[in-house]
Write a protein that holds these residues in place. Structure first.
Motif, PDB file in Angstrom:
ATOM      1  N   ARG A  19      52.235  31.819  25.392  1.00 59.18           N
ATOM      2  CA  ARG A  19      51.585  32.665  26.400  1.00 59.18           C
ATOM      3  C   ARG A  19      52.210  34.052  26.395  1.00 59.18           C
ATOM      4  O   ARG A  19      51.501  35.071  26.381  1.00 59.18           O
ATOM      5  N   ASN A  20      53.523  34.106  26.421  1.00 57.77           N
ATOM      6  CA  ASN A  20      54.185  35.413  26.404  1.00 57.77           C
ATOM      7  C   ASN A  20      53.873  36.174  25.118  1.00 57.77           C
ATOM      8  O   ASN A  20      53.660  37.393  25.141  1.00 57.77           O
ATOM      9  N   GLY A  21      53.825  35.465  23.973  1.00 50.65           N
ATOM     10  CA  GLY A  21      53.494  36.128  22.719  1.00 50.65           C
ATOM     11  C   GLY A  21      52.073  36.663  22.715  1.00 50.65           C
ATOM     12  O   GLY A  21      51.794  37.763  22.216  1.00 50.65           O
TER      13      GLY A  21
ATOM     14  N   LYS B 195      50.891  40.558  22.388  1.00 50.95           N
ATOM     15  CA  LYS B 195      49.957  41.019  21.356  1.00 50.95           C
ATOM     16  C   LYS B 195      48.777  41.766  21.979  1.00 50.95           C
ATOM     17  O   LYS B 195      48.296  42.766  21.434  1.00 50.95           O
ATOM     18  N   ALA B 196      48.304  41.300  23.149  1.00 48.72           N
ATOM     19  CA  ALA B 196      47.200  41.981  23.819  1.00 48.72           C
ATOM     20  C   ALA B 196      47.624  43.374  24.271  1.00 48.72           C
ATOM     21  O   ALA B 196      46.868  44.348  24.151  1.00 48.72           O
ATOM     22  N   PHE B 197      48.846  43.490  24.795  1.00 45.14           N
ATOM     23  CA  PHE B 197      49.355  44.795  25.214  1.00 45.14           C
ATOM     24  C   PHE B 197      49.480  45.741  24.018  1.00 45.14           C
ATOM     25  O   PHE B 197      49.079  46.909  24.083  1.00 45.14           O
ATOM     26  N   GLU B 198      50.045  45.244  22.918  1.00 54.04           N
ATOM     27  CA  GLU B 198      50.202  46.078  21.725  1.00 54.04           C
ATOM     28  C   GLU B 198      48.839  46.527  21.193  1.00 54.04           C
ATOM     29  O   GLU B 198      48.681  47.678  20.755  1.00 54.04           O
ATOM     30  N   LEU B 199      47.873  45.652  21.197  1.00 57.11           N
ATOM     31  CA  LEU B 199      46.531  46.009  20.709  1.00 57.11           C
ATOM     32  C   LEU B 199      45.903  47.106  21.541  1.00 57.11           C
ATOM     33  O   LEU B 199      45.281  48.044  21.006  1.00 57.11           O
ATOM     34  N   SER B 200      46.055  47.035  22.861  1.00 51.35           N
ATOM     35  CA  SER B 200      45.465  48.050  23.743  1.00 51.35           C
ATOM     36  C   SER B 200      46.146  49.401  23.586  1.00 51.35           C
ATOM     37  O   SER B 200      45.493  50.448  23.652  1.00 51.35           O
TER      38      SER B 200
ATOM     39  N   ALA C  60      41.081  42.532  27.849  1.00 49.06           N
ATOM     40  CA  ALA C  60      41.259  41.726  29.063  1.00 49.06           C
ATOM     41  C   ALA C  60      41.551  40.307  28.615  1.00 49.06           C
ATOM     42  O   ALA C  60      40.810  39.734  27.803  1.00 49.06           O
ATOM     43  N   LEU C  61      42.622  39.728  29.115  1.00 45.85           N
ATOM     44  CA  LEU C  61      43.060  38.392  28.714  1.00 45.85           C
ATOM     45  C   LEU C  61      43.259  37.542  29.969  1.00 45.85           C
ATOM     46  O   LEU C  61      43.935  37.950  30.911  1.00 45.85           O
ATOM     47  N   ILE C  62      42.663  36.370  29.981  1.00 47.00           N
ATOM     48  CA  ILE C  62      42.765  35.443  31.108  1.00 47.00           C
ATOM     49  C   ILE C  62      43.249  34.105  30.570  1.00 47.00           C
ATOM     50  O   ILE C  62      42.679  33.567  29.617  1.00 47.00           O
ATOM     51  N   ILE C  63      44.307  33.566  31.190  1.00 44.94           N
ATOM     52  CA  ILE C  63      44.892  32.289  30.766  1.00 44.94           C
ATOM     53  C   ILE C  63      45.101  31.424  32.000  1.00 44.94           C
ATOM     54  O   ILE C  63      45.624  31.886  33.027  1.00 44.94           O
ATOM     55  N   PHE C  64      44.704  30.144  31.886  1.00 48.93           N
ATOM     56  CA  PHE C  64      44.972  29.147  32.921  1.00 48.93           C
ATOM     57  C   PHE C  64      45.902  28.096  32.334  1.00 48.93           C
ATOM     58  O   PHE C  64      45.631  27.538  31.267  1.00 48.93           O
ATOM     59  N   SER C  65      46.973  27.843  33.026  1.00 52.72           N
ATOM     60  CA  SER C  65      47.935  26.839  32.564  1.00 52.72           C
ATOM     61  C   SER C  65      47.368  25.445  32.788  1.00 52.72           C
ATOM     62  O   SER C  65      46.367  25.269  33.505  1.00 52.72           O
ATOM     63  N   PRO C  66      48.029  24.426  32.215  1.00 49.25           N
ATOM     64  CA  PRO C  66      47.546  23.054  32.459  1.00 49.25           C
ATOM     65  C   PRO C  66      47.534  22.667  33.932  1.00 49.25           C
ATOM     66  O   PRO C  66      46.746  21.819  34.352  1.00 49.25           O
ATOM     67  N   ARG C  67      48.366  23.321  34.718  1.00 47.40           N
ATOM     68  CA  ARG C  67      48.399  23.039  36.156  1.00 47.40           C
ATOM     69  C   ARG C  67      47.451  23.914  36.959  1.00 47.40           C
ATOM     70  O   ARG C  67      47.407  23.814  38.185  1.00 47.40           O
TER      71      ARG C  67
ATOM     72  N   LYS D 101      47.411  27.381  36.964  1.00 50.93           N
ATOM     73  CA  LYS D 101      47.940  28.689  37.344  1.00 50.93           C
ATOM     74  C   LYS D 101      47.337  29.761  36.464  1.00 50.93           C
ATOM     75  O   LYS D 101      47.189  29.587  35.254  1.00 50.93           O
ATOM     76  N   LEU D 102      47.012  30.916  37.094  1.00 48.45           N
ATOM     77  CA  LEU D 102      46.334  32.009  36.387  1.00 48.45           C
ATOM     78  C   LEU D 102      47.343  33.012  35.873  1.00 48.45           C
ATOM     79  O   LEU D 102      48.242  33.454  36.596  1.00 48.45           O
ATOM     80  N   TYR D 103      47.130  33.393  34.598  1.00 47.88           N
ATOM     81  CA  TYR D 103      47.879  34.490  33.987  1.00 47.88           C
ATOM     82  C   TYR D 103      46.854  35.436  33.375  1.00 47.88           C
ATOM     83  O   TYR D 103      45.917  34.986  32.685  1.00 47.88           O
ATOM     84  N   GLU D 104      47.024  36.706  33.634  1.00 47.07           N
ATOM     85  CA  GLU D 104      46.037  37.665  33.118  1.00 47.07           C
ATOM     86  C   GLU D 104      46.699  38.959  32.716  1.00 47.07           C
ATOM     87  O   GLU D 104      47.786  39.310  33.190  1.00 47.07           O
ATOM     88  N   PHE D 105      45.965  39.674  31.815  1.00 49.77           N
ATOM     89  CA  PHE D 105      46.380  41.013  31.406  1.00 49.77           C
ATOM     90  C   PHE D 105      45.112  41.822  31.155  1.00 49.77           C
ATOM     91  O   PHE D 105      44.128  41.314  30.603  1.00 49.77           O
ATOM     92  N   SER D 106      45.148  43.089  31.570  1.00 50.89           N
ATOM     93  CA  SER D 106      44.009  43.972  31.351  1.00 50.89           C
ATOM     94  C   SER D 106      44.531  45.372  31.119  1.00 50.89           C
ATOM     95  O   SER D 106      45.451  45.834  31.818  1.00 50.89           O
ATOM     96  N   SER D 107      43.947  46.033  30.144  1.00 50.78           N
ATOM     97  CA  SER D 107      44.351  47.412  29.854  1.00 50.78           C
ATOM     98  C   SER D 107      43.824  48.365  30.916  1.00 50.78           C
ATOM     99  O   SER D 107      44.385  49.450  31.105  1.00 50.78           O
TER     100      SER D 107
END
Length: 224
Positions: free
Chosen positions: A25-27, A31-36, A44-51, A53-59
């Motif tokens: 997830r951190n990697g 990579k999304a930050f470097e690309l932007s 825009a990146l959206i990640i949901f953990s198995p539990r 929990k929401l993780y997101e990144f947007s330029s």
């Protein structure tokens, strides 16, 4: 030690699975930050953990990026129909073509005199009129072809007559020049021979003779 190839399957151990999720997830966020930043791309990146929990990144803004994505997807669907719509249209066209083929086959069989048991009086009259029109067209075309063939034969006859006349002139000229006797046979050959004899009788006398005409006539009779 050489790192082995990771097998693409679910990690059964819960602890190992959570550690792998955190690292990757951190990697992925990095990579999304470097690309932007490097490419000036809207990411825009959206990640949901198995539990859950929401993780997101947007330029810029995750919501704006999602709305932009929805608008772009809607435009693409409007310009290019979905596969289901294409399949439905193809099915309709296939059914329509199949029906037209069946109607053409029925019409062909009726023109051949088959399958007339289910025809009504009106349909039979229409079929009769259609056949009469077709026969009339065929006969007109046949007469046109006959007339064309007759005209062609007449033209060939004229050409042959001209060629025959030229050959007769050549033969007569050859006989006249070489003094040949034509063979006994057809009327044309007899006429050619008669023309040759007349030409021989009508030759001009070129022998010089001095004296009265009576004496010359007696001399000619003695020579004969």
């Amino acid at each position: 030690m050489v790192r082995g190839k990771t097998q693409m399957r679910r990690i059964e151990n819960a602890t190992s699975r959570q550690v792998t999720f955190s690292k990757r997830r951190n990697g992925l966020l990095k990579k999304a930050f470097e690309l932007s930043v490097l490419c000036d791309a809207e990411v825009a990146l959206i990640i949901f953990s198995p539990r859950g929990k929401l993780y997101e990144f947007s330029s810029s803004s995750t919501r704006e990026t999602i709305e932009r994505y929805q608008r772009n997807t809607k435009d693409n669907h409007t310009e290019n129909p979905s596969d289901e719509q294409n399949m439905q249209q193809l099915k309709q066209e296939t059914a329509s073509m199949k029906k037209k083929i069946e109607l053409l086959e029925i019409s062909r069989r009726r023109l051949l005199g088959e399958g007339l048991g289910s025809c009504s009086i009106q349909e039979l009259q229409q079929l009769e009129q259609q056949l009469e029109r077709t026969v009339g067209i065929i006969r007109a075309r046949k007469m046109q072809v006959f007339r064309q063939q007759i005209e062609d034969l007449k033209e060939k006859g004229k050409v042959l007559a001209v060629e025959n006349a030229l050959l007769c002139k050549k033969v007569n000229l050859t006989i006249f020049c070489f003094g040949l006797e034509p063979p006994q046979g057809s009327n044309e050959e007899k006429a050619t021979a008669a023309c040759t004899e007349n030409s021989e009788v009508s030759d001009v006398e070129t022998e010089l003779f001095i004296g009265p005409p009576e004496t010359r006539n007696k001399r000619n009779s003695l020579q004969k």
